[in-house]
Write a protein that holds these residues in place. Sequence first.
Motif, short mmCIF file in Angstrom:
data_model
loop_
_atom_site.label_atom_id
_atom_site.label_comp_id
_atom_site.label_asym_id
_atom_site.label_seq_id
_atom_site.Cartn_x
_atom_site.Cartn_y
_atom_site.Cartn_z
N UNK B 7 0.84 -1.20 0.00
CA UNK B 7 0.00 0.00 0.00
C UNK B 7 0.88 1.25 0.00
N UNK B 8 1.90 1.22 0.83
CA UNK B 8 2.79 2.38 0.92
C UNK B 8 3.51 2.63 -0.40
N UNK B 9 3.97 1.58 -1.03
CA UNK B 9 4.68 1.71 -2.31
C UNK B 9 3.73 2.26 -3.37
N UNK B 10 2.50 1.73 -3.38
CA UNK B 10 1.52 2.20 -4.36
C UNK B 10 1.18 3.67 -4.12
N UNK B 11 1.09 4.01 -2.85
CA UNK B 11 0.81 5.41 -2.52
C UNK B 11 1.93 6.32 -3.01
N UNK B 13 3.99 5.72 -5.43
CA UNK B 13 3.95 5.71 -6.89
C UNK B 13 2.92 6.70 -7.40
N UNK B 14 1.73 6.65 -6.82
CA UNK B 14 0.66 7.55 -7.24
C UNK B 14 1.00 9.01 -6.93
N UNK B 15 1.60 9.23 -5.77
CA UNK B 15 1.98 10.60 -5.40
C UNK B 15 2.98 11.18 -6.39
N UNK B 17 2.93 10.82 -9.41
CA UNK B 17 2.20 11.25 -10.61
C UNK B 17 1.23 12.38 -10.28
N UNK B 18 0.73 12.36 -9.07
CA UNK B 18 -0.37 13.25 -8.68
C UNK B 18 0.06 14.65 -8.31
N UNK B 19 0.81 15.29 -9.15
CA UNK B 19 1.22 16.67 -8.86
C UNK B 19 1.24 17.42 -10.17
N UNK B 81 1.66 3.83 -17.93
CA UNK B 81 1.43 5.15 -17.33
C UNK B 81 0.46 5.95 -18.20
N UNK B 84 -2.97 4.80 -17.62
CA UNK B 84 -3.43 5.38 -16.36
C UNK B 84 -3.87 6.83 -16.56
#
Lengths: 107, 107
Positions: B7-11, B13-15, B17-19, B81, B84
Amino acid sequence: MFDENLIQIESDFLKAIAQSTRLKILYYLKDGERCACEIIPNMKEDQSNISRHLTHMRDAGILESRKEGVSVYYKINDKRVFTLLSLVDEMVKAEIKKKAKVVKVIP
Amino acid sequence: MFDENLIQIESDFLKAIAQSTRLKILYYLKDGERCACEIIPNMKEDQSNISRHLTHMRDAGILESRKEGVSVYYKINDKRVFTLLSLVDEMVKAEIKKKAKVVKVIP
DNA sequence: CTTGTTCATACGCATAAATGCATTTTGAGG
DNA sequence: CCTCAAAATGCATTTATGCGTATGAACAAG
């Protein structure tokens, strides 16, 4: 060049998913609608914290909520969120595999 | 219950991208590999800022880099990516449409 | 009306993230 | 060796996020 506004909205949308506690909530909601009172005992964080995360995701359009008496039921708004989560899962796991290989080669 | 570590790794990873600035960079890299010197003039942010975002995304496994003389070329590591990003784009646009309808109905 | 339960929110704090400016590092070419 | 250009880093500042505690609002049931 870019649609700055759309970029911002997409960024906010992704940020609403890109946080470990929120991710856990999303995974928990895989099996369908759940009451906040069911979600909260499942997490180690405080009630207020979970409530904030739920509100955050609802505002971001990730979740939908429905009130029933004193309870509030949450569910994922768009099924494509699951596709997104699987995609992330795949990519992260592929990346882990890749890094494992590199570690193997170096020593 | 959950694989906290994954979960932490996925979080993370998403972070990555999420900027908004990083999202802009990713969109710019849609057409393929680009030198940092090409990316930087395209953004309104400082050179140092862009450099840090590029490093961030490389460390997160989103980008790959290749050095050529004094230049550094960046490209997206995993084509998924883009899948996504399209998915996010679709979902966000669907949400915008939905909200527009609500606004129409209320008055 | 009072009490208990469920969820949301205000407040304050601590930490993390993003940014610009200045400087350094690295490599190419005189 | 010197200089120029590209990219990375150190530093300081601002802004954003996440969190716990305490409190408030909404509703059901006695």
